[in-house]
Design a protein around this motif. Structure first.
Motif, mmCIF file in Angstrom:
data_model
loop_
_atom_site.group_PDB
_atom_site.id
_atom_site.type_symbol
_atom_site.label_atom_id
_atom_site.label_comp_id
_atom_site.label_asym_id
_atom_site.label_seq_id
_atom_site.Cartn_x
_atom_site.Cartn_y
_atom_site.Cartn_z
ATOM 1 N N VAL A 34 45.399 32.356 33.612
ATOM 2 C CA VAL A 34 44.420 33.437 33.720
ATOM 3 C C VAL A 34 43.343 33.052 34.731
ATOM 4 O O VAL A 34 42.957 33.854 35.598
ATOM 5 C CB VAL A 34 43.785 33.728 32.343
ATOM 6 N N GLU A 35 42.872 31.825 34.650
ATOM 7 C CA GLU A 35 41.786 31.401 35.523
ATOM 8 C C GLU A 35 42.197 31.487 37.003
ATOM 9 O O GLU A 35 41.432 31.965 37.848
ATOM 10 C CB GLU A 35 41.359 29.965 35.189
ATOM 11 N N GLY A 36 43.395 31.017 37.289
ATOM 12 C CA GLY A 36 43.860 31.061 38.674
ATOM 13 C C GLY A 36 44.060 32.484 39.161
ATOM 14 O O GLY A 36 43.766 32.813 40.320
ATOM 15 N N THR A 37 44.565 33.325 38.285
ATOM 16 C CA THR A 37 44.788 34.722 38.659
ATOM 17 C C THR A 37 43.460 35.432 38.912
ATOM 18 O O THR A 37 43.303 36.143 39.910
ATOM 19 C CB THR A 37 45.571 35.441 37.546
ATOM 20 N N ILE A 38 42.524 35.225 38.021
ATOM 21 C CA ILE A 38 41.212 35.861 38.188
ATOM 22 C C ILE A 38 40.523 35.345 39.460
ATOM 23 O O ILE A 38 39.871 36.100 40.182
ATOM 24 C CB ILE A 38 40.325 35.599 36.954
ATOM 25 N N ALA A 39 40.697 34.064 39.748
ATOM 26 C CA ALA A 39 40.066 33.510 40.956
ATOM 27 C C ALA A 39 40.613 34.197 42.204
ATOM 28 O O ALA A 39 39.862 34.521 43.131
ATOM 29 C CB ALA A 39 40.303 32.000 41.027
ATOM 30 N N GLU A 40 41.921 34.416 42.234
ATOM 31 C CA GLU A 40 42.503 35.104 43.394
ATOM 32 C C GLU A 40 42.064 36.564 43.435
ATOM 33 O O GLU A 40 41.818 37.119 44.519
ATOM 34 C CB GLU A 40 44.029 34.999 43.359
ATOM 35 N N MET A 41 41.959 37.188 42.269
ATOM 36 C CA MET A 41 41.471 38.572 42.234
ATOM 37 C C MET A 41 40.041 38.645 42.777
ATOM 38 O O MET A 41 39.696 39.547 43.542
ATOM 39 C CB MET A 41 41.535 39.110 40.802
#
Lengths: 262, 252
Positions: A34-41
């Protein structure tokens, strides 16, 4: 000298209609949290993303969907999409899990799961999707280490969906080589939309709009296999009206999921 | 903030492929180049069995008609070895093309087949850059790009090799090849678009040897240039990849 904005960010809300969340069995994906996905978002200006679990595609929808919900937790920027296998899943149990999680879209994989997209296989599920107003995502293909690049049969899509005008179907990950069949298919069947993460054919956006207007085109990224920004950049450089840009980037997915981006 | 920087598309095709809905109308290219800020596009034509016809098409339809916007790229086919050297001389001496594109998939043999030797020897003598794919369906098991290009760079040390489509991928093989061998450049276009592909190559020290390419008219300039523009790399590195590296490589 070329004039270019090297710090591009989208100027409309964005709802990514095609992202995966979680680990795969056959490779280590670039981002699986989740953290990596949100960072890219955050880096790319994506507000929300519709996410499915790769495990649900490759092995077991029930376990994959459960993993997905646990992974998302209470993050409201990641919207769960359930994987389904109409040849194995029990529709009553699946329906309960969908309702329990307030899920509005599902994703099915006929070539990967080795069944024809035919009325005698998926008819009951399409009845259910219609009655529950569940939108159905169908990727053209889904590759794993044990399943190669076998694409869905366009004739099966057409012959099954022509009698199902009230089921919303989104053909996902259409690519340049699909042009010869996807264009007549979407012109023929008004209940089919397309997700454009792999649609990089020349003037591809304008060709789609000319064929079906702007209400059946969904921005998607195919994250984490692919980045979120490039198709957004393309959309922002297609001379689209503000309303068209907003609908393709988010509005059409909002309508299908019942989730507002802001 | 809009900035000015030279932008060179290293990889585009001439010749209609309308069975796939790929037209090669120069005005369509120029329209998209203007939208995306591309100054000049390197045009090759690999879709004809007759290289003379193909190179004339590039020259007549694109380069001579729009000399400020298009750069000619030569093509020859080893199916007709007796024509290759003449056509190479003509393409570079008369048509003023800037580098050579080879497409071994059409030859049915990979680029290390013997049929390419006279072409490579000619290019080595003339110090002409060659763009070519890195891998082929005909490759023997165990073939790697590193092994292939180790031999190429040893046998033909004056050729600067550009691996087409390789800079757009996170494949260790292409990045490793370019890291090991200083005469290797990587070009970015492709229908697939792996996450962090460009930044991966940059982070491995290859920012001076990455070249933006579009694969027009198969793919849209906007999608392809966006891979570089939206990559998580510095503005200076973006400028190198978008055009400064190509200018240096081709002495433009």
């Amino acid at each position: 000298m070329g004039k270019v904005d090297l710090n591009f960010m989208p100027n409309v809300p964005v709802f990514d209609a095609n992202a995966a969340l979680g680990r795969r069995h056959d490779k280590r994906v670039n981002v699986d949290t989740v953290e990596g996905t949100i960072a890219e978002m955050d880096r790319t200006g994506v507000t929300k993303a519709l996410v499915y679990a790769p495990h649900g595609a490759a092995y077991d929808s029930t376990e994959g969907n459960q993993i997905l919900l646990e992974t998302i937790g209470n993050n409201d920027r990641l919207i769960p999409q359930f994987c389904a296998n109409p040849t194995f899943d029990k529709i009553d149990d699946f329906s309960k899990s969908v309702n329990s999680a307030n899920v509005k879209t599902i994703r099915i994989f006929p070539p990967l799961h080795n069944y024809p997209f035919a009325e005698w296989v998926v008819g009951e599920w399409l009845d259910w999707a219609e009655s529950e107003n569940i939108a159905v995502w169908i990727p053209v293909n889904y590759e794993t280490n044990w399943h190669g690049a076998l694409d869905i049969d366009p004739t099966q899509l057409h012959d099954t969906l022509k009698n199902r005008p009230n089921v919303n179907v989104i053909i996902s990950e259409i690519k340049y080589a699909d042009f010869p069949w996807i264009m007549p298919l979407i012109r023929s069947l008004p209940n089919i939309s397309v997700e454009i993460s792999r649609w990089v054919i020349i003037d591809g956006i304008q060709r789609l709009i000319n064929a079906i207007g702007d209400q059946r085109i969904l921005f998607g990224s195919r994250f984490p296999d692919s980045p979120m920004s490039p198709q957004l950049y393309n959309l922002h450089h297609n001379d689209l009206s503000d309303s068209s840009l907003k609908d393709i980037c988010a509005g059409n997915t909002e309508r299908l999921t019942g989730v507002k981006v802001s | 903030m809009i900035e000015s920087t030279p932008i060179i598309d290293f990889h585009a095709h001439a010749g209609n492929w309308t069975n796939r809905a790929f037209p090669d109308n120069p005005e369509v290219y120029i329209k998209q180049m203007d939208i995306t800020g591309v100054d000049r596009t390197c045009m090759n034509c690999i879709w004809f069995g007759d290289a003379n016809w193909a190179n004339n098409l590039v020259h007549n339809r694109f380069v001579s008609a729009y000399p400020d916007r298009f750069i000619g790229v030569a093509f020859v086919t080893p199916h007709y070895p007796e024509e290759c050297i003449y056509e190479l001389d003509r393409s570079f001496d008369e048509l003023n093309f800037k580098f050579l594109k080879l497409y071994p998939d059409y030859y049915g043999q990979s680029s290390d087949a013997d049929g390419y030797k006279p072409i490579f020897e000619w290019a080595n003598q003339k110090e002409i850059p060659i763009m070519c794919h890195g891998r082929y369906g005909t490759d023997a098991p165990g073939t790697t790009q590193l092994k292939r290009y180790e031999k190429f760079t040893k046998d033909y040390p004056k050729i600067k090799w550009v691996i087409a489509h390789a800079g757009g991928g996170t494949e260790l093989d292409s990045v490793k090849t370019a890291k090991e061998l200083p005469n290797i450049w990587l070009e970015t276009c492709g229908s697939g678009n792996p996450l962090n592909a460009v930044s991966y190559a940059v982070n491995h020290g290859l920012s001076d040897r990455l070249l933006f390419g579009s694969d027009m008219p198969i793919m849209d300039y906007r999608n392809q240039i966006a891979k570089v523009i939206t990559a998580d790399i510095s503005r200076d590195d973006k400028k190198k990849i978008l055009g400064l590296n190509a200018i240096k490589l081709l002495n433009l």
